[in-house]
Design a protein around this motif. Structure first.
Motif: not given
Length: 263
Positions: A36, A191-192, A211-214, A216-217, A220
């Motif tokens: 990611s 993580y997870c 990562t993709g999640e990070e 996105a955060e 945001r």
């Protein structure tokens, strides 16, 4: 009889699984972390989209009577300049005699004591070659990483003059991969739901690649900060307007025309 290349099995004929199970619960999240975070970098390196990432996927490097004996499955690897799909289908495995392009880097996640990942045993009758030998001499992978979560450490070997040489980490403890423009290093974090020393990618300045999640955060948080800034500017402008209206009303109550005070 001479066997021609088109008679050799491809990824559709070769087994895509040896029935082995994932050895621990950290392996799958670790692969996702690597993929990611590095994916946007690889998209920049390959604007045509010609690259492949494998996660616990088979690499067929040698033709053997039992196909699985000529196969090895790194926990993570990256191959530049090859399509991610073949003939419109997902890859069942990566077949070197088809592709002829070895991975640039393979990474193994140690579950035991690390002997398997460092095994330099050459092939012999009745003896399977060690992983280290396969990557160094069989496939000739330019970079081989060995990550030990239990020790919170990573080793990276570079193929120089047909032999692996262990690379030296920089002052940050990161190991730079020039062809990718990024480094590998250890990140202590959650993580997870698992607090571990994870293997992560870093940029040239030592900053963690999100990562993709990070990402996105971070986006945001950026959007929220922008919203708060806009709200502050609105409130400030509204306060100035109200103060101006009060002043005008006060002047008029004193019989002063505010328009006559303007220059």
């Amino acid at each position: 009889m001479v066997v021609t290349v088109n008679l050799l099995p491809d990824h559709n004929q070769l087994p895509e699984s040896d029935g082995a199970i994932v050895e621990n619960f950290a392996e799958h999240p670790q692969s996702i972390l690597l993929t990611s975070a590095i994916y946007p970098i690889l998209q920049q390196l390959h604007p045509d989209g010609q690259f492949t990432i494998g996660q616990d996927s088979g690499i067929y490097w040698q033709i053997t009577a039992d196909p699985l004996k000529g196969c090895i499955a790194p926990d993570w690897f990256y191959v530049p300049n090859v399509p991610p799909m073949l003939e419109g289908k997902y890859r069942r495995s990566y077949v070197l005699w088809q592709e002829k392009v070895p991975p640039l880097i393979v990474i193994e996640f140690v579950s035991g004591d690390g002997r398997e990942e460092r095994d330099q045993t050459p092939p012999s009758p009745g003896c399977k070659p060690g992983k280290f030998w396969v990557y160094e001499q069989g496939i000739r992978v330019p970079y081989y990483g060995i990550y030990e979560v239990s020790k919170g450490a990573v080793e990276v070997y570079h193929l120089v003059n047909d032999r692996y040489q262990r690379m030296v980490a920089n002052a940050r403890g990161h190991i730079f991969i020039p062809e990718m423009g990024v480094s590998l290093g250890i990140w202590q974090g959650c993580y997870c739901g698992m607090e571990l020393p994870w293997l992560r990618w870093y940029d040239g300045e030592g900053k963690l690649l999100p990562t993709g999640e990070e990402r996105a955060e971070l986006e945001r948080q950026r959007a929220e900060l922008e919203r708060q800034r806009a709200e502050f500017e609105y409130q400030r402008a509204e306060q100035e307007r109200q103060q101006k209206e009060k002043l005008i009303a006060k002047l008029r109550s004193l019989g002063i025309d505010p328009d006559t005070l303007q220059t």
